[in-house]
Design a protein around this motif. Structure first.
Motif, short mmCIF file in Angstrom:
data_model
loop_
_atom_site.label_atom_id
_atom_site.label_comp_id
_atom_site.label_asym_id
_atom_site.label_seq_id
_atom_site.Cartn_x
_atom_site.Cartn_y
_atom_site.Cartn_z
N ILE A 164 -43.09 -18.25 32.57
CA ILE A 164 -43.91 -19.40 32.93
C ILE A 164 -43.55 -19.91 34.32
N ALA A 165 -42.25 -19.95 34.63
CA ALA A 165 -41.83 -20.43 35.95
C ALA A 165 -42.33 -19.51 37.05
N LYS A 166 -42.32 -18.21 36.81
CA LYS A 166 -42.69 -17.26 37.85
C LYS A 166 -44.19 -16.98 37.91
N TYR A 167 -44.84 -16.94 36.75
CA TYR A 167 -46.23 -16.50 36.70
C TYR A 167 -47.20 -17.52 36.09
N GLY A 168 -46.68 -18.64 35.62
CA GLY A 168 -47.53 -19.55 34.86
C GLY A 168 -48.42 -20.47 35.66
N ASP A 169 -48.09 -20.70 36.93
CA ASP A 169 -48.89 -21.62 37.77
C ASP A 169 -49.11 -22.97 37.09
N GLY A 170 -48.05 -23.47 36.47
CA GLY A 170 -48.13 -24.79 35.86
C GLY A 170 -48.72 -24.83 34.47
N ARG A 171 -49.06 -23.68 33.91
CA ARG A 171 -49.68 -23.64 32.59
C ARG A 171 -48.63 -23.58 31.48
N LEU A 172 -48.97 -24.18 30.35
CA LEU A 172 -48.24 -24.08 29.08
C LEU A 172 -46.88 -24.78 29.05
N MET A 173 -46.48 -25.41 30.13
CA MET A 173 -45.20 -26.11 30.16
C MET A 173 -45.37 -27.38 31.01
N PRO A 174 -45.71 -28.51 30.38
CA PRO A 174 -45.97 -29.73 31.15
C PRO A 174 -44.73 -30.20 31.90
N GLY A 175 -44.97 -30.77 33.08
CA GLY A 175 -43.88 -31.26 33.91
C GLY A 175 -43.43 -32.65 33.53
#
Length: 213
Positions: free
Chosen positions: A74-85
């Protein structure tokens, strides 16, 4: 090229599912359990000292542990998806359920599975205590899913990807009746309707009946 090493009926289904949710290009390498021990085959043991799945390789990187792999992808390829900041209103709930999946719930199921396989009498104080803790865990999840459609809140996140294995495929190893938990059952039907989940399970474990009820 991202390579996902997958072992049938294992937590590596999380990684296949994640890649499908993110629409990533990846190579899926299947590994088959030893027919006698049901453990990982030698080639998977040789790949990483843990000798378990999932394992990914990404260029020079070799990484094990499903939670670590999910976070890395998610950090490398997620572009902010699936893991809210941290600024997202559901962030604290996400963090709780993200860590609860493998920090509490899955180990809880594992301990109860071992006690069952040891055929520990039901009246044993330790068995009773661990059984109560597991029932409490299912009840906690059921209450949460009575309030929101997904564990972090209104949106599907990696917390769901981390948790669903314990509610479904893990029950091949640790059978558990979900009838008392209608909100979990309704949630699993929402999960079943996700095209990425359907693709992931078909690619990772084709022909395996999905324990969604």
């Amino acid at each position: 090229m991202l390579i996902v090493h997958h072992l049938g009926k294992s937590q590596s289904e999380r990684i296949v599912w994640l890649c499908e949710e993110l629409g990533l290009t990846y190579e899926l390498k299947h590994h088959v359990r030893d027919p006698v021990t049901a453990l990982a085959p030698p080639e998977l043991v040789a790949l990483h000292p843990l000798g378990t799945a999932p394992v990914i390789s990404d260029g020079e990187l070799l990484l094990a542990e499903s939670g670590a792999i999910v976070e890395y992808i998610i950090a490398k390829y997620g572009d902010g998806r699936l893991m809210p900041g941290p600024d997202h209103p559901d962030y604290a709930d996400f963090i709780f359920w993200w860590h609860y999946a493998n920090g509490n719930f899955q180990p809880n199921m594992g301990r109860n599975m071992i006690l069952r396989r040891l055929d520990v009498p039901a009246g044993n104080p330790m068995a009773a205590r661990l059984g109560w803790r597991l029932a409490s865990a299912f009840a906690l999840i059921d209450r949460r899913l009575g309030d929101v459609p997904f564990l972090a809140g209104k949106d599907f996140t990696a917390a769901d990807i981390m948790t669903v294995f314990s509610l479904t495929t893990m029950r091949y190893f640790m059978p558990y009746d979900l009838t008392p938990y209608p909100n979990i059952l309704a949630y699993l039907q929402r999960i079943a309707g996700r095209e990425a989940y359907q693709r992931a399970m078909q690619k990772g474990d084709p022909g395996m009946p999905l324990l969604l009820t």
